[in-house]
Scaffold this motif. Structure first.
Motif, PDB file in Angstrom:
ATOM      1  N   VAL A   1      -1.085  -1.103  -4.499  1.00  0.00           N
ATOM      2  CA  VAL A   1      -2.241  -0.218  -4.591  1.00  0.00           C
ATOM      3  C   VAL A   1      -1.919   1.136  -3.976  1.00  0.00           C
ATOM      4  N   ASP A   2      -2.610   2.147  -4.447  1.00  0.00           N
ATOM      5  CA  ASP A   2      -2.543   3.475  -3.861  1.00  0.00           C
ATOM      6  C   ASP A   2      -3.442   3.466  -2.629  1.00  0.00           C
ATOM      7  N   CYS A   3      -3.042   4.101  -1.558  1.00  0.00           N
ATOM      8  CA  CYS A   3      -3.803   4.069  -0.317  1.00  0.00           C
ATOM      9  C   CYS A   3      -5.213   4.638  -0.477  1.00  0.00           C
TER      10      CYS A   3
ATOM     11  N   VAL B   1       0.874  -1.176   0.000  1.00  0.00           N
ATOM     12  CA  VAL B   1       0.000   0.000   0.000  1.00  0.00           C
ATOM     13  C   VAL B   1       0.909   1.222   0.000  1.00  0.00           C
ATOM     14  N   VAL B   2       0.825   2.021  -1.066  1.00  0.00           N
ATOM     15  CA  VAL B   2       1.685   3.187  -1.240  1.00  0.00           C
ATOM     16  C   VAL B   2       0.926   4.436  -0.807  1.00  0.00           C
ATOM     17  N   HIS B   3       1.573   5.249   0.041  1.00  0.00           N
ATOM     18  CA  HIS B   3       0.995   6.482   0.558  1.00  0.00           C
ATOM     19  C   HIS B   3       1.717   7.674  -0.078  1.00  0.00           C
TER      20      HIS B   3
ATOM     21  N   PHE C   1       5.639   7.013   2.025  1.00  0.00           N
ATOM     22  CA  PHE C   1       6.063   5.703   2.489  1.00  0.00           C
ATOM     23  C   PHE C   1       5.121   4.629   1.961  1.00  0.00           C
ATOM     24  N   ALA C   2       5.536   3.397   2.126  1.00  0.00           N
ATOM     25  CA  ALA C   2       4.725   2.252   1.717  1.00  0.00           C
ATOM     26  C   ALA C   2       4.688   1.260   2.866  1.00  0.00           C
TER      27      ALA C   2
END
Length: 69
Positions: A45-47, A18-20, A25-26
């Motif tokens: 995935v995008d957060c 999960v990418v923020h 950060f991920a």
């Protein structure tokens, strides 16, 4: 069902990364994952696409999964 990457000895993770973008950060949904490198994850995935939303813009909420180092 066997995992082809496991059978081949390829370093990988079965979790979802999960990418923020807001926090830079991920984090991975797999508790044993210690490396947030995109190359190790087949699912990224995008957060903002996570069900229920993400609290990364709200510093009072803690992530539901641990941050990868």
């Amino acid at each position: 069902m066997d995992c082809a990457s496991c059978d081949a000895g390829i370093d990988h993770c079965h979790g979802t990364l999960v990418v923020h973008p807001e926090g830079g950060f991920a984090e991975c949904t797999e508790p044993a994952c210690a490396d947030g490198d995109r190359v190790r994850h087949a699912l990224i995935v995008d957060c903002r696409g996570v069900g229920g939303g993400c609290g990364c813009a709200d510093s009072s909420r803690k992530p539901l999964v641990r941050q990868a180092s």
